[in-house]
Design a protein around this motif. Structure first.
Motif, PDB file in Angstrom:
ATOM      1  N   UNK A  37      -7.573  -5.453  -1.695  1.00  0.00           N
ATOM      2  CA  UNK A  37      -6.468  -4.557  -1.335  1.00  0.00           C
ATOM      3  C   UNK A  37      -5.178  -5.362  -1.256  1.00  0.00           C
ATOM      4  N   UNK A  38      -4.320  -5.232  -2.269  1.00  0.00           N
ATOM      5  CA  UNK A  38      -3.074  -5.989  -2.320  1.00  0.00           C
ATOM      6  C   UNK A  38      -2.034  -5.496  -1.314  1.00  0.00           C
ATOM      7  N   UNK A  39      -2.160  -4.241  -0.899  1.00  0.00           N
ATOM      8  CA  UNK A  39      -1.256  -3.674   0.098  1.00  0.00           C
ATOM      9  C   UNK A  39      -2.095  -3.038   1.197  1.00  0.00           C
ATOM     10  N   UNK A  40      -2.624  -3.875   2.104  1.00  0.00           N
ATOM     11  CA  UNK A  40      -3.535  -3.361   3.128  1.00  0.00           C
ATOM     12  C   UNK A  40      -2.850  -2.422   4.111  1.00  0.00           C
ATOM     13  N   UNK A  41      -3.654  -1.564   4.712  1.00  0.00           N
ATOM     14  CA  UNK A  41      -3.169  -0.628   5.722  1.00  0.00           C
ATOM     15  C   UNK A  41      -2.662  -1.390   6.940  1.00  0.00           C
ATOM     16  N   UNK A  42      -1.798  -0.757   7.696  1.00  0.00           N
ATOM     17  CA  UNK A  42      -1.171  -1.392   8.855  1.00  0.00           C
ATOM     18  C   UNK A  42      -2.196  -1.937   9.844  1.00  0.00           C
TER      19      UNK A  42
END
Length: 69
Positions: A37-42
């Motif tokens: 996941x290159x843009x992980x969840x907060x």
């Protein structure tokens, strides 16, 4: 947050996978990191930062992105 990895720096220690298994995995043949996941969840940000901090090869780069416009 954006995450990048440098496979050439990865030594296959696996600390990132233990800390953030939703974001990182390892190749079966040599243990090199796989970015899931290159843009992980907060809710994953703290774990990703910790993974980058403990990476012995410094293979994980975390780029903080300001979403405010």
């Amino acid at each position: 947050m954006k995450v990048t990895i440098d496979e050439d720096k990865c030594c296959g220690a696996g600390q990132c996978v233990l800390i953030a298994p939703e974001v990182f995995d390892q190749r079966d043949d040599d243990g090199i990191v796989i970015l899931l996941e290159a843009e992980p969840a907060a809710d994953q940000h703290a774990a990703v930062r910790e993974s980058a901090a403990v990476c012995p090869g410094l293979a994980i780069e975390v780029i903080e992105v300001n979403k405010e416009a």
